[in-house]
Design a protein around this motif. Structure first.
Motif, mmCIF file in Angstrom:
data_model
loop_
_atom_site.group_PDB
_atom_site.id
_atom_site.type_symbol
_atom_site.label_atom_id
_atom_site.label_comp_id
_atom_site.label_asym_id
_atom_site.label_seq_id
_atom_site.Cartn_x
_atom_site.Cartn_y
_atom_site.Cartn_z
ATOM 1 N N LEU A 94 0.858 -1.183 0.000
ATOM 2 C CA LEU A 94 0.000 0.000 0.000
ATOM 3 C C LEU A 94 0.895 1.235 0.000
ATOM 4 O O LEU A 94 1.791 1.345 0.842
ATOM 5 C CB LEU A 94 -0.892 0.002 1.238
ATOM 6 C CG LEU A 94 -1.667 -1.293 1.514
ATOM 7 C CD1 LEU A 94 -2.386 -1.216 2.846
ATOM 8 C CD2 LEU A 94 -2.646 -1.570 0.390
ATOM 9 N N VAL A 95 0.652 2.149 -0.911
ATOM 10 C CA VAL A 95 1.452 3.359 -1.043
ATOM 11 C C VAL A 95 0.541 4.556 -0.798
ATOM 12 O O VAL A 95 -0.508 4.673 -1.428
ATOM 13 C CB VAL A 95 2.071 3.448 -2.460
ATOM 14 C CG1 VAL A 95 2.892 4.704 -2.611
ATOM 15 C CG2 VAL A 95 2.900 2.222 -2.768
ATOM 16 N N THR A 96 0.920 5.441 0.127
ATOM 17 C CA THR A 96 0.140 6.649 0.398
ATOM 18 C C THR A 96 1.077 7.826 0.630
ATOM 19 O O THR A 96 2.122 7.679 1.250
ATOM 20 C CB THR A 96 -0.760 6.495 1.647
ATOM 21 O OG1 THR A 96 0.054 6.146 2.759
ATOM 22 C CG2 THR A 96 -1.818 5.428 1.448
ATOM 23 N N GLY A 97 0.681 8.989 0.129
ATOM 24 C CA GLY A 97 1.495 10.176 0.343
ATOM 25 C C GLY A 97 0.759 11.436 -0.057
ATOM 26 O O GLY A 97 -0.291 11.387 -0.704
ATOM 27 N N LYS A 98 1.315 12.559 0.362
ATOM 28 C CA LYS A 98 0.762 13.870 0.012
ATOM 29 C C LYS A 98 1.914 14.788 -0.363
ATOM 30 O O LYS A 98 2.996 14.705 0.198
ATOM 31 C CB LYS A 98 -0.011 14.470 1.191
ATOM 32 C CG LYS A 98 -1.271 13.715 1.511
ATOM 33 C CD LYS A 98 -2.056 14.391 2.607
ATOM 34 C CE LYS A 98 -3.253 13.506 2.901
ATOM 35 N NZ LYS A 98 -4.476 14.197 2.965
ATOM 36 N N THR A 99 1.638 15.671 -1.300
ATOM 37 C CA THR A 99 2.633 16.643 -1.726
ATOM 38 C C THR A 99 1.904 17.828 -2.349
ATOM 39 O O THR A 99 0.673 17.905 -2.303
ATOM 40 C CB THR A 99 3.632 16.013 -2.724
ATOM 41 O OG1 THR A 99 4.714 16.917 -2.939
ATOM 42 C CG2 THR A 99 2.983 15.668 -4.046
ATOM 43 N N THR A 100 2.636 18.725 -2.934
ATOM 44 C CA THR A 100 2.078 19.818 -3.728
ATOM 45 C C THR A 100 2.902 19.918 -5.001
ATOM 46 O O THR A 100 4.025 19.411 -5.061
ATOM 47 C CB THR A 100 2.129 21.177 -2.991
ATOM 48 O OG1 THR A 100 3.488 21.487 -2.705
ATOM 49 C CG2 THR A 100 1.319 21.147 -1.715
ATOM 50 N N PHE A 101 2.343 20.561 -6.011
ATOM 51 C CA PHE A 101 3.148 20.854 -7.184
ATOM 52 C C PHE A 101 2.656 22.135 -7.827
ATOM 53 O O PHE A 101 1.513 22.545 -7.648
ATOM 54 C CB PHE A 101 3.198 19.659 -8.147
ATOM 55 C CG PHE A 101 2.112 19.587 -9.172
ATOM 56 C CD1 PHE A 101 2.370 19.923 -10.491
ATOM 57 C CD2 PHE A 101 0.836 19.158 -8.848
ATOM 58 C CE1 PHE A 101 1.383 19.829 -11.458
ATOM 59 C CE2 PHE A 101 -0.156 19.057 -9.799
ATOM 60 C CZ PHE A 101 0.118 19.407 -11.110
ATOM 61 N N ASN A 102 3.575 22.778 -8.538
ATOM 62 C CA ASN A 102 3.252 24.011 -9.238
ATOM 63 C C ASN A 102 2.766 23.639 -10.628
ATOM 64 O O ASN A 102 3.389 22.845 -11.323
ATOM 65 C CB ASN A 102 4.490 24.906 -9.334
ATOM 66 C CG ASN A 102 4.956 25.337 -7.967
ATOM 67 O OD1 ASN A 102 4.154 25.725 -7.125
ATOM 68 N ND2 ASN A 102 6.245 25.239 -7.714
ATOM 69 N N MET A 103 1.650 24.202 -11.022
ATOM 70 C CA MET A 103 1.094 23.862 -12.328
ATOM 71 C C MET A 103 0.803 25.106 -13.138
ATOM 72 O O MET A 103 0.649 26.198 -12.596
ATOM 73 C CB MET A 103 -0.162 22.996 -12.183
ATOM 74 C CG MET A 103 -1.364 23.687 -11.599
ATOM 75 S SD MET A 103 -2.790 22.595 -11.409
ATOM 76 C CE MET A 103 -3.346 22.399 -13.079
ATOM 77 N N ASP A 104 0.751 24.905 -14.445
ATOM 78 C CA ASP A 104 0.362 25.950 -15.387
ATOM 79 C C ASP A 104 -0.972 25.555 -15.981
ATOM 80 O O ASP A 104 -1.218 24.387 -16.260
ATOM 81 C CB ASP A 104 1.367 26.062 -16.529
ATOM 82 C CG ASP A 104 2.728 26.552 -16.070
ATOM 83 O OD1 ASP A 104 2.807 27.103 -14.963
ATOM 84 O OD2 ASP A 104 3.700 26.372 -16.813
ATOM 85 N N VAL A 105 -1.841 26.513 -16.169
ATOM 86 C CA VAL A 105 -3.095 26.294 -16.877
ATOM 87 C C VAL A 105 -3.035 27.156 -18.125
ATOM 88 O O VAL A 105 -2.997 28.388 -18.043
ATOM 89 C CB VAL A 105 -4.319 26.656 -15.999
ATOM 90 C CG1 VAL A 105 -5.595 26.508 -16.796
ATOM 91 C CG2 VAL A 105 -4.353 25.797 -14.750
ATOM 92 N N GLU A 106 -2.979 26.493 -19.266
ATOM 93 C CA GLU A 106 -2.873 27.172 -20.558
ATOM 94 C C GLU A 106 -1.715 28.160 -20.571
ATOM 95 O O GLU A 106 -1.837 29.295 -21.006
ATOM 96 C CB GLU A 106 -4.202 27.838 -20.925
ATOM 97 C CG GLU A 106 -5.330 26.839 -21.087
ATOM 98 C CD GLU A 106 -6.663 27.489 -21.376
ATOM 99 O OE1 GLU A 106 -6.747 28.731 -21.463
ATOM 100 O OE2 GLU A 106 -7.644 26.735 -21.528
ATOM 101 N N GLY A 107 -0.575 27.727 -20.036
ATOM 102 C CA GLY A 107 0.637 28.545 -20.047
ATOM 103 C C GLY A 107 0.725 29.579 -18.940
ATOM 104 O O GLY A 107 1.723 30.278 -18.818
#
Length: 150
Positions: A94-107
């Motif tokens: 069983l694998v569980t984790g939490k993180t964040t990431f930076n994303m772009d929406v339409e550039g």
């Protein structure tokens, strides 16, 4: 005679405890068992879109791994690196984790990192099913990775 009987009883008890105290799965290096590259498909639950995908799992210690995915989903780059816990239950990891990431929406970059949670299973044959939930500004996006260890 009484002392000899007590000594034999104590030795027998210690011997029995030695055989029953350990469970092989408790001592196993769970992280090492699932390390590798997994190839498969990403299914976006809210849309009938399927992408080929690859996830890499590296070992941090016996009970922790880092899951990495660098893919393009719906035209957006998704580069997730998530430190995750690993446990073993019912013949699967069983694998569980939490993180964040930076994303772009339409550039255009989203001003704050978005939360990501990862949970899934990997069986002893290397078949993986991992859900990745991304809390995007307009709601939640869930993708499911189904793949096999290479």
């Amino acid at each position: 005679m009484k002392r000899k009987l007590i000594s034999m009883t104590m030795c027998l008890s210690a011997l029995c405890m030695g055989f029953t105290a350990c469970n092989d799965k408790d001592d196993e290096n769970h992280a090492q068992a699932i390390v590798g590259t997994y190839s498969g498909n990403l299914l976006i639950e809210s849309a009938p879109i399927v992408n080929d995908a690859r996830i890499t799992i590296t070992r941090d210690d016996d009970r922790h791994v880092t899951l990495k995915m660098n893919e393009t989903v719906m035209g957006m780059p998704v580069n997730i690196e998530c430190k995750s816990d690993v446990a073993y239950s019912n013949n699967q990891y069983l694998v569980t984790g939490k993180t964040t990431f930076n994303m772009d929406v339409e550039g255009v970059p989203v001003p704050v990192p978005v939360p990501v949670s990862v949970d899934g299973t990997i069986d002893r044959n290397g078949k993986a099913s991992i859900r990745i939930n991304v809390e995007i500004p307009t709601g939640a996006l869930t993708v499911v990775f189904d793949g096999k260890k290479q």
